[in-house]
Design a protein around this motif. Sequence first.
Motif, short mmCIF file in Angstrom:
data_model
loop_
_atom_site.label_atom_id
_atom_site.label_comp_id
_atom_site.label_asym_id
_atom_site.label_seq_id
_atom_site.Cartn_x
_atom_site.Cartn_y
_atom_site.Cartn_z
N VAL A 170 0.85 -1.20 0.00
CA VAL A 170 0.00 0.00 0.00
C VAL A 170 0.88 1.24 0.00
O VAL A 170 0.89 2.04 0.95
N GLY A 227 -2.91 -4.77 1.83
CA GLY A 227 -3.09 -4.30 0.46
C GLY A 227 -4.42 -4.67 -0.14
O GLY A 227 -4.99 -3.91 -0.93
N TRP A 228 -4.95 -5.85 0.23
CA TRP A 228 -6.19 -6.32 -0.39
C TRP A 228 -7.31 -6.53 0.63
O TRP A 228 -8.28 -7.20 0.36
N LEU A 248 -4.92 -3.32 -7.07
CA LEU A 248 -4.11 -2.59 -6.09
C LEU A 248 -3.72 -1.23 -6.62
O LEU A 248 -3.74 -0.23 -5.88
#
Length: 392
Positions: free
Chosen positions: A215, A243-244, A294
């Motif tokens: 991120v 991140g996800w 992302l």
Amino acid sequence: MSGVRGGAQVSTNPLGQLTLDQLRQRTSLKWREHPDDVLPLWVAEMDVPLAEPVARAITDAVERGDTGYPAGTAYPEALAEFARRRWGWDGLAVERTALVPDVMHGVVEALRLVTEPGDAVVVNCPVYPPFYETLAHADRRIVEAPLGADLRIDLGTLEDAFQRARADGRSAAYLLCSPHNPTGVVHSAAELSDVAALARQHGVRVVADEIHAPVVARDAGFVPYLSVPGTENGLSLMSASKGWNLAGLRGGLLVAGPAAAGDLARVPDGVSIGTSHLGVIAHTAAFRDGGEWLDALVTGLDDNRRLLAALLAEHLPAIRYQPGPATCLAWLDCRALGLGGDPASVFLDRGRVALNSGLAFGTGGAGHVRLNLGTAPGLVTEAVHRMTSAID
């Protein structure tokens, strides 16, 4: 929802795709800790739909009944390829990795490898509150090395902390938060090289929590700790969790430098077996196929940082905000508002917006709050309006 249509990846911003009513149907901690009249922008859950490649991988596994114990090297292979593509780092060796249930469990295991109960662990405060809780539970002594006024690592302060940590001749470790939570700072290659040199000089082992590494704004240049010279005996924890938005599908990887391979071999088999198989499947899919999703998220977070800065300048100019290019979090210095050491309680009681209290982040946290930017722009705007009403 971001996904694959006609063979092409759709790169729609995942933030803002869900309505407040949809979000309030969630049963996770962020949306169940407070009453419905509270706007929750605290714990690091993001208000996003699941990335389509991840959702597909989980659904396929469930349809197969593939819900047993984890096996194989697909996860570290996917991370190694992601590291090559994203960070230009080809030094992540699959054979020097171990599955861990999540990053904080991995931190505990790493510290058990390089320290003993009662040994010191250095942290850069203000820092992620579970560092304090986890280290205390693991019977490690915390030595703080406060960040500088610019919110970056102060090498003089860090050296002093290393000296105090090693004063009795016992082993010591440095738990490095990279990128830093809550400030969003991305440490440079030069900074990390200096850290590595200082750690070698004082005989301190470095364990890097790099959970927020995905991120990071693309132009900020995240540097994996193990990629810089002098980190051969370092250990790193990585994950797709932040991140996800996969906190509910836990999984992480403990990664060792070449000289730490022997340490890694001492991780009990039960630690890796305790990792969620569905989590491994989800994280593998994220690193392997979730790059465009992302990218869209990171762009959306950049937009939210600019939005928050503009809103604060207009409505709450006394709040000091230094936007960092990483994480979905914003660290706000509210001391000039005169709300005492815990402004988060004022914003909650009077404004009905939930933020993290800076007090839990250690020395330097008083008078600060942490705000979660991983939400729709409209909710960022609403949060600032509520904060403004709390002090009017």
